[in-house]
Design a protein around this motif. Structure first.
Motif, PDB file in Angstrom:
ATOM      1  N   SER A 247      18.959  22.152  -3.654  1.00 37.46           N
ATOM      2  CA  SER A 247      18.854  20.700  -3.447  1.00 37.46           C
ATOM      3  C   SER A 247      18.286  20.387  -2.065  1.00 37.46           C
ATOM      4  N   PHE A 248      18.647  21.212  -1.073  1.00 37.51           N
ATOM      5  CA  PHE A 248      18.134  21.008   0.277  1.00 37.51           C
ATOM      6  C   PHE A 248      16.632  21.313   0.322  1.00 37.51           C
ATOM      7  N   ILE A 249      16.216  22.403  -0.347  1.00 41.81           N
ATOM      8  CA  ILE A 249      14.793  22.758  -0.385  1.00 41.81           C
ATOM      9  C   ILE A 249      14.000  21.664  -1.089  1.00 41.81           C
ATOM     10  N   VAL A 250      14.531  21.169  -2.204  1.00 44.95           N
ATOM     11  CA  VAL A 250      13.844  20.107  -2.960  1.00 44.95           C
ATOM     12  C   VAL A 250      13.669  18.862  -2.093  1.00 44.95           C
ATOM     13  N   ILE A 286       8.667  29.138   1.097  1.00 46.23           N
ATOM     14  CA  ILE A 286       7.474  29.798   0.536  1.00 46.23           C
ATOM     15  C   ILE A 286       7.737  30.231  -0.901  1.00 46.23           C
ATOM     16  N   PHE A 287       8.898  30.819  -1.132  1.00 49.86           N
ATOM     17  CA  PHE A 287       9.226  31.278  -2.481  1.00 49.86           C
ATOM     18  C   PHE A 287       9.379  30.106  -3.445  1.00 49.86           C
ATOM     19  N   TYR A 288       9.867  28.969  -2.957  1.00 50.06           N
ATOM     20  CA  TYR A 288      10.010  27.808  -3.842  1.00 50.06           C
ATOM     21  C   TYR A 288       8.636  27.311  -4.287  1.00 50.06           C
ATOM     22  N   TYR A 289       7.706  27.197  -3.344  1.00 45.65           N
ATOM     23  CA  TYR A 289       6.343  26.777  -3.710  1.00 45.65           C
ATOM     24  C   TYR A 289       5.684  27.809  -4.620  1.00 45.65           C
ATOM     25  N   ARG A 290       5.982  29.056  -4.372  1.00 50.17           N
ATOM     26  CA  ARG A 290       5.455  30.112  -5.262  1.00 50.17           C
ATOM     27  C   ARG A 290       5.992  29.937  -6.674  1.00 50.17           C
ATOM     28  N   ASP A 291       7.262  29.596  -6.794  1.00 45.99           N
ATOM     29  CA  ASP A 291       7.853  29.361  -8.115  1.00 45.99           C
ATOM     30  C   ASP A 291       7.182  28.178  -8.822  1.00 45.99           C
ATOM     31  N   VAL A 292       6.901  27.119  -8.073  1.00 51.17           N
ATOM     32  CA  VAL A 292       6.209  25.957  -8.656  1.00 51.17           C
ATOM     33  C   VAL A 292       4.837  26.368  -9.189  1.00 51.17           C
ATOM     34  N   LEU A 293       4.141  27.180  -8.409  1.00 55.17           N
ATOM     35  CA  LEU A 293       2.796  27.630  -8.802  1.00 55.17           C
ATOM     36  C   LEU A 293       2.841  28.460 -10.083  1.00 55.17           C
ATOM     37  N   TYR A 303      11.113  33.189 -16.107  1.00 59.18           N
ATOM     38  CA  TYR A 303      11.984  34.327 -15.774  1.00 59.18           C
ATOM     39  C   TYR A 303      11.572  35.002 -14.467  1.00 59.18           C
ATOM     40  N   LEU A 304      10.384  34.672 -13.943  1.00 58.05           N
ATOM     41  CA  LEU A 304       9.905  35.271 -12.698  1.00 58.05           C
ATOM     42  C   LEU A 304      10.312  34.477 -11.461  1.00 58.05           C
ATOM     43  N   LEU A 305      10.913  33.310 -11.659  1.00 56.33           N
ATOM     44  CA  LEU A 305      11.224  32.444 -10.531  1.00 56.33           C
ATOM     45  C   LEU A 305      12.311  33.050  -9.649  1.00 56.33           C
ATOM     46  N   GLU A 306      12.119  32.928  -8.319  1.00 57.46           N
ATOM     47  CA  GLU A 306      13.043  33.527  -7.358  1.00 57.46           C
ATOM     48  C   GLU A 306      14.050  32.520  -6.814  1.00 57.46           C
ATOM     49  N   LYS A 307      13.561  31.352  -6.389  1.00 59.54           N
ATOM     50  CA  LYS A 307      14.423  30.383  -5.712  1.00 59.54           C
ATOM     51  C   LYS A 307      14.711  29.136  -6.531  1.00 59.54           C
ATOM     52  N   ALA A 308      13.844  28.826  -7.461  1.00 53.64           N
ATOM     53  CA  ALA A 308      13.965  27.550  -8.179  1.00 53.64           C
ATOM     54  C   ALA A 308      14.712  27.717  -9.489  1.00 53.64           C
ATOM     55  N   ALA A 309      15.477  26.703  -9.821  1.00 48.37           N
ATOM     56  CA  ALA A 309      16.112  26.601 -11.140  1.00 48.37           C
ATOM     57  C   ALA A 309      15.352  25.542 -11.929  1.00 48.37           C
ATOM     58  N   VAL A 310      15.001  25.871 -13.153  1.00 46.45           N
ATOM     59  CA  VAL A 310      14.179  24.960 -13.957  1.00 46.45           C
ATOM     60  C   VAL A 310      15.053  23.823 -14.483  1.00 46.45           C
ATOM     61  N   ASN A 311      14.996  22.683 -13.781  1.00 46.72           N
ATOM     62  CA  ASN A 311      15.689  21.479 -14.228  1.00 46.72           C
ATOM     63  C   ASN A 311      14.691  20.318 -14.239  1.00 46.72           C
ATOM     64  N   LEU A 317       8.492  17.718 -10.116  1.00 44.36           N
ATOM     65  CA  LEU A 317       7.722  18.140  -8.948  1.00 44.36           C
ATOM     66  C   LEU A 317       6.509  18.974  -9.356  1.00 44.36           C
ATOM     67  N   SER A 318       6.709  19.878 -10.322  1.00 46.44           N
ATOM     68  CA  SER A 318       5.620  20.743 -10.783  1.00 46.44           C
ATOM     69  C   SER A 318       4.477  19.928 -11.381  1.00 46.44           C
ATOM     70  N   SER A 319       4.814  18.871 -12.090  1.00 56.26           N
ATOM     71  CA  SER A 319       3.774  18.043 -12.716  1.00 56.26           C
ATOM     72  C   SER A 319       3.017  17.200 -11.697  1.00 56.26           C
ATOM     73  N   LYS A 320       3.656  16.879 -10.574  1.00 57.33           N
ATOM     74  CA  LYS A 320       3.029  16.011  -9.573  1.00 57.33           C
ATOM     75  C   LYS A 320       2.109  16.782  -8.639  1.00 57.33           C
ATOM     76  N   MET A 321       2.514  17.965  -8.215  1.00 60.08           N
ATOM     77  CA  MET A 321       1.795  18.674  -7.153  1.00 60.08           C
ATOM     78  C   MET A 321       0.529  19.350  -7.661  1.00 60.08           C
ATOM     79  N   ASP A 322      -0.529  19.241  -6.875  1.00 63.84           N
ATOM     80  CA  ASP A 322      -1.800  19.875  -7.185  1.00 63.84           C
ATOM     81  C   ASP A 322      -1.763  21.322  -6.695  1.00 63.84           C
TER      82      ASP A 322
END
Length: 563
Positions: A247-250, A286-293, A303-311, A317-322
């Motif tokens: 939540s803090f990273i988000v 860095i890992f959170y942005y990597r998860d978004v990518l 299943y490859l995500l390190e820091k993010a939980a898919v909620n 956020l994933s749909s908004k960011m280029d």
């Protein structure tokens, strides 16, 4: 009895208790049952993955009174003696503190004596890469042809430091990092025996923080249990590991995306007050942005995500960011992380990076207008085509739209080649100057990488010096966009390149960039201009004597002259 750490109490005593290494365990068990085990083994892999544990279990299995069996019984006198260390025929040596020639010579002299209590004398040499070259040489012959009653098991975290002559004499097993799921499964078994309560989120956070090491995971679990008062929660684990919650990273990610500098800096203030490490936070970011990518690439990568939980928050956020914006953020954070290693003020670097990213945010705000224009153009073309099909007269609006669309696309990537500068270099270019640049080119790229300028090296990896004079050189780029970035000196690419070249060859030379698509055309026009200039002087060009002699020997039809 004094308290023992969890990783000591719950060290596996059988192969079935070793988690995450099924490819190794199965091989060893089959060899034990068939009595086809080797005289020497090399166990390599990251720390805490079960190398020494597997070596001790193997020592018990080969000497068990019920052998041949796939698992030691742990009940007979031999198994119990090896477990408590009372049997002297299983010798565990720490190569970090016994790395000299004399210690290995002592082993070499003693291996010829038969074991006193069991069938096989087993030498377990831990951190074997710490042995000196002389010690390795002293071990060579013994390791290759030991007595029939001796087994060597070498364990190391750095197999590349071991001579190939040693590796070739052993059966090698590479232990891999243990997956978070396997680590959590094992911790639940331990907690079941201890009757302790730990939340599921806390267990997964411990598993991620342990980086694939079971020993590290159990140590962190032990520490978290001591820190908490009742049930171990996620917040307890985050306090121990120095990490932050999702939540803090988000909150930070949204602040950067929305260009909310005040909220981003307030979050940094809160981070520091809670005693968190800025460098560790940058890594988590860095890992959170990597998860978004990865999630943007395909939802199947969850299943490859390190820091993010898919909620829902993450999906939004994933749909908004280029993706281009994410690339930029990761590059900037990575650079900040590198600079933090040499700074006494990591907080300042973190704040500067967040402000810079928030101010220069190039997310969908810059991309949407262009996409909207293209969409409207396509819609107008479709409507005009429908009018034509119905027989209604239309003017040249569609053609104008198409032209405007084409010009809009070209204006985004067009690069104006400096033909004048290129011709000036070609007039004074020599083969010797070009060879000087080419000989140093690989070293230029290596130097950029050593200076933590990997992005610069990547930009120049698809380029090639094609001509050089005493003052300048022409650099041909495979892609026009890379050519444009280098020529505009983005991130000081050109300055770094010219400075490194000056250091290597001892003379200052200016870079002139040209796309590969333009190089042949400009060069051909230059050569034609030179030929016309030579012809207009009224003096015939003298043929190269080497070319003339080649024509005499092989004939003009077989000769191809290349400049």
């Amino acid at each position: 009895m004094a308290y023992q750490a969890l990783y000591r109490v719950y060290r596996p005593q059988s192969f079935n208790d070793v988690v995450g290494q099924q490819h190794i365990i199965k091989t060893l068990q089959n060899a034990l049952v068939q009595e086809k085990f080797s005289h020497a083994y090399l166990f390599s892999g990251p720390r805490g993955t079960g190398k020494t544990t597997a070596a001790k279990i193997l020592a018990k299995a080969v000497n068990c009174e019920k052998a041949p069996i796939a698992e030691p019984c742990n009940e007979c006198a031999t198994c119990r003696g090896i477990t408590d260390g009372s049997i002297s025929d299983v010798i565990e040596i720490d190569a970090a503190s016994n790395n000299g020639v004399d210690e290995i010579r002592d082993i070499r002299d003693k291996v010829k004596y038969a074991p006193s209590a069991v069938r096989y004398k087993v030498y377990i040499i831990d951190e074997v890469h710490m042995l000196s070259i002389g010690a390795f040489n002293a071990l060579l012959k013994t390791l290759e042809e030991p007595p029939a009653h001796v087994i060597f098991i070498l364990a190391t975290t750095e197999p590349h430091k071991i001579p190939l002559t040693i590796i070739s004499r052993c059966q090698r097993f590479d232990f891999k990092r243990i997956s978070p799921e396997d680590i959590v499964y094992r911790m639940k078994e331990v907690l079941g025996s201890e009757e302790l309560e730990v939340s599921e989120d806390a267990l997964y956070e411990i598993a991620k923080a342990s980086e694939g090491g079971m020993r590290d995971a159990l140590s962190l679990l032990d520490q978290s249990i001591s820190y908490s008062t009742d049930k171990v929660s996620l917040e307890d684990v985050l306090s121990i590991t120095g990490a932050v919650s999702q939540s803090f990273i988000v909150k930070i990610v949204q602040a950067i995306f929305n260009k909310n500098i005040v909220e981003a800096l307030d979050s940094v203030e809160s981070l520091i007050k809670n005693g968190k490490d800025p460098a560790r936070f940058v890594e988590d970011l860095i890992f959170y942005y990597r998860d978004v990518l990865l999630y943007q690439a395909s939802e199947e990568n969850a299943y490859l995500l390190e820091k993010a939980a898919v909620n829902e928050e993450f999906k939004e956020l994933s749909s908004k960011m280029d993706s281009a914006f994410i690339y930029k953020v990761i590059a900037e954070l990575n650079q900040t992380q590198q600079e933090m290693k040499w700074s006494n003020h990591p907080r300042v670097l973190l704040e500067v990076a967040l402000v810079k990213l928030a101010q220069s945010s190039t997310n969908q705000e810059s991309a949407l207008p262009y996409q909207d224009i293209l969409q409207k153009m396509n819609q107008m073309e479709a409507e005009l085509q429908q009018l034509k099909e119905k027989g209604i007269q239309v003017d040249h609006t569609a053609q104008a739209v198409q032209t405007e669309k084409k010009q809009t696309r070209q204006s985004r990537s067009q690069y104006k080649t400096p033909v004048g500068k290129v011709n000036e270099v070609l007039k004074n270019a020599t083969r010797q100057n070009l060879e000087t640049i080419k000989r140093s080119w690989a070293q230029v790229l290596d130097t950029l990488k050593q200076q933590n300028k990997a992005s610069h090296a990547a930009l120049l990896s698809n380029s090639e010096p094609v001509a050089s004079s005493d003052q300048s050189f022409i650099l041909k780029f495979k892609y026009e966009i890379h050519c444009k970035m280098a020529s505009e000196n983005n991130n000081n690419v050109r300055d770094n390149l010219e400075n490194i070249l000056y250091t290597l060859i001892g003379s200052k030379r200016e870079m002139v960039a040209i796309p590969e698509s333009e190089w042949d055309k400009v060069r051909e026009e230059f050569l034609q201009g030179q030929q016309q200039s030579d012809g207009s002087s009224g003096q015939p060009q003298e043929e190269d004597p080497v070319v003339a002699e080649a024509k005499k020997l092989f004939g003009e039809d077989l000769i191809e002259i290349q400049e």
